[in-house]
Design a protein around this motif. Structure first.
Motif, PDB file in Angstrom:
ATOM      1  N   PHE A 126       2.173   1.425  -1.125  1.00  0.00           N
ATOM      2  CA  PHE A 126       3.498   1.862  -1.301  1.00  0.00           C
ATOM      3  C   PHE A 126       4.328   0.536  -1.726  1.00  0.00           C
ATOM      4  O   PHE A 126       5.134   0.456  -2.529  1.00  0.00           O
ATOM      5  CB  PHE A 126       4.285   2.369   0.143  1.00  0.00           C
ATOM      6  CG  PHE A 126       5.569   2.515  -0.185  1.00  0.00           C
ATOM      7  CD1 PHE A 126       6.201   3.650  -0.657  1.00  0.00           C
ATOM      8  CD2 PHE A 126       6.425   1.840   0.638  1.00  0.00           C
ATOM      9  CE1 PHE A 126       7.471   3.829  -0.699  1.00  0.00           C
ATOM     10  CE2 PHE A 126       7.791   1.607   0.588  1.00  0.00           C
ATOM     11  CZ  PHE A 126       8.311   2.866   0.043  1.00  0.00           C
ATOM     12  N   GLU A 168       5.303   8.209   5.793  1.00  0.00           N
ATOM     13  CA  GLU A 168       5.847   8.718   4.512  1.00  0.00           C
ATOM     14  C   GLU A 168       5.698   7.753   3.450  1.00  0.00           C
ATOM     15  O   GLU A 168       5.779   8.018   2.385  1.00  0.00           O
ATOM     16  CB  GLU A 168       7.485   8.662   4.851  1.00  0.00           C
ATOM     17  CG  GLU A 168       8.433   9.197   3.805  1.00  0.00           C
ATOM     18  CD  GLU A 168       9.864   9.441   4.180  1.00  0.00           C
ATOM     19  OE1 GLU A 168      10.583   9.790   2.996  1.00  0.00           O
ATOM     20  OE2 GLU A 168      10.231   9.086   5.102  1.00  0.00           O
ATOM     21  N   ILE A 214       4.005   8.855  -0.246  1.00  0.00           N
ATOM     22  CA  ILE A 214       4.507   8.613  -1.386  1.00  0.00           C
ATOM     23  C   ILE A 214       3.560   7.567  -2.348  1.00  0.00           C
ATOM     24  O   ILE A 214       3.325   7.720  -3.508  1.00  0.00           O
ATOM     25  CB  ILE A 214       5.703   7.596  -1.248  1.00  0.00           C
ATOM     26  CG1 ILE A 214       6.710   8.493  -0.668  1.00  0.00           C
ATOM     27  CG2 ILE A 214       6.303   7.054  -2.547  1.00  0.00           C
ATOM     28  CD1 ILE A 214       8.110   7.795  -0.086  1.00  0.00           C
ATOM     29  N   LEU A 235      10.962   9.211  -5.676  1.00  0.00           N
ATOM     30  CA  LEU A 235      10.356   8.957  -4.425  1.00  0.00           C
ATOM     31  C   LEU A 235      10.580   7.454  -3.948  1.00  0.00           C
ATOM     32  O   LEU A 235      10.563   7.455  -2.503  1.00  0.00           O
ATOM     33  CB  LEU A 235       8.811   9.120  -4.299  1.00  0.00           C
ATOM     34  CG  LEU A 235       8.243  10.537  -4.802  1.00  0.00           C
ATOM     35  CD1 LEU A 235       6.846  10.550  -5.001  1.00  0.00           C
ATOM     36  CD2 LEU A 235       8.943  11.491  -3.868  1.00  0.00           C
TER      37      LEU A 235
END
Length: 414
Positions: free
Chosen positions: A99, A138, A142, A397
């Motif tokens: 991420f 989260e 993503i 996102l």
């Protein structure tokens, strides 16, 4: 649903740097562990050696040079040169590095110093602030969504590369051996060949020069034009960039001033064969067949229009001129300054060799290559679609504009 927090890189990661690794070291110590450098091709890999400096999951970035600020996600055993910075999560349970690589890739270039050699050094990287979810699940979801888009992009790029290789090999075979009435590429084991002008060619083919196959070569007109392209229905003059290896691009034109009367004898028509004759070296000798175009476009004086005789189909002429053999020969005949400005004369074009099958066989060759081109275009459209999708996902996102939630370790769209 967790909060999004602003954090500096130095609060999230341990910041490091690679070391000097020379080509000599790579050559003298061949192995399986990649060495990553400042380049961006092949994910930054410049070679492989028999030892490694880093093990585990990292984010790296290019610190110096043209690709300064380029970000990569690394996992496994690897090496970095001294023009690569490294980021290691301080708390792995709180930070998803895949991420981070996506998020940082949208921000890092903004912090590159372009005074002299472009740089994004460790001290500047340390103070970059990022807005990110406080919950790792989260972040992970993503990253999974974006990596799925990346996988689709990579798979489509591989297909495009595959079809390009197929087309290159097929062109070589079709333009030297041809394709018989049964749809088979000829072989000397099954068909008759002859030697003419030092070339082995099918017995039915003619070996000649392009000049004998042309009604003429036209050179266009280049008046002073406005910068913007001509709207549909108004007259425009082609730019050399209208002729590309991917085909004819009618949008690459300049609007003809209203006080100038168009020279309609130079209007571009369906079925034209165009070749760039002057400009930077890489742009000279480029060939395109005009399958379909709008009206009111004029040939410029840096582009030739080749007009073939009946025995030579225009699209086959364009294919023959595009072959690697013809292009290599042409590159040796260009005149002018090698990089900035080169030219090819009409006499040079007329002197190029060409192998001429019957018009029926020419059409078979055209159809075969058009089938590959169709697959290439379909995959290019898919690639554009996936790239646009990824861009939209990153915007939504990575900014928190679109949120995802986590329920009992299962992430779903809200």
């Amino acid at each position: 649903m967790g909060k999004w927090l602003t954090k500096k890189i130095k609060d999230l990661c341990q910041i490091g740097r690679g070391r000097v690794i020379s080509q000599e070291e790579i050559q003298n110590n061949p192995g399986v562990y990649p060495v990553y450098s400042s380049q961006s091709m092949n994910k930054g890999e410049m070679g492989r050696i028999d030892s490694y400096d880093f093990e585990g999951e990292y984010v790296t970035w290019t610190t110096d040079g043209a690709y300064a600020g380029t970000v990569f996600h690394r996992d496994g055993k690897f090496n970095c040169t001294n023009v690569c910075g490294t980021l290691k999560a301080k708390e792995e349970e709180k930070l998803e590095l895949l991420f981070l690589s996506y998020l940082l890739s949208t921000q890092a270039k903004k912090y590159v110093s372009y005074v002299g050699n472009p740089k994004l050094m460790n001290g500047v990287m340390a103070d970059i602030e990022l807005l990110l979810p406080e919950n790792k699940p989260e972040q992970t979801r993503i990253a999974q969504i974006l990596s799925t888009a990346d996988a689709a992009i990579a798979q489509t790029e591989d297909l495009i590369t595959k079809y390009q290789r197929i087309k290159t090999g097929l062109m070589q075979d079709l333009l030297t051996k041809g394709i018989d009435e049964h749809g088979n590429i000829r072989s000397e084991l099954t068909h008759r060949f002859k030697t003419e002008n030092g070339l082995r060619v099918p017995e039915e083919w003619e070996v000649t020069i392009i000049g004998t196959c042309l009604e003429g070569i036209e050179q266009g007109w280049s008046p002073d034009c406005e910068g913007e392209p001509a709207p549909t229905g108004e007259w425009g003059v082609l730019k050399t960039t209208s002729v590309t290896w991917e085909g004819f691009n009618e949008d690459e034109n300049k609007k003809l001033p209203e006080n100038l009367f168009p020279k309609k004898q130079y209007e571009i028509k369906n079925g034209d064969v165009l070749m760039t004759r002057g400009g930077p070296n890489s742009r000279v000798g480029v060939v395109a067949f005009v399958k379909e175009t709008r009206s009111n476009l004029i040939l410029c004086d840096k582009i030739y229009r080749l007009i073939p005789k009946v025995k030579l189909l225009p699209e086959y002429l364009a294919i023959a001129l595009s072959s690697s053999t013809t292009q290599r020969h042409l590159s040796n005949l260009k005149t002018g300054m090698a990089e900035s400005q080169t030219n090819i004369s009409q006499k040079i074009v007329e002197s190029l060799s060409i192998l001429v099958p019957s018009p029926i066989e020419q059409q078979r060759i055209i159809d075969k290559l058009n089938g590959i081109d169709k697959m290439l275009k379909q995959n290019q459209r898919s690639l554009n679609k996936f790239q646009s999708l990824k861009t939209g996902l990153m915007q939504d996102l990575l900014s928190g504009k679109v949120r995802i939630t986590v329920k009992e370790k299962t992430l779903v769209n809200p």
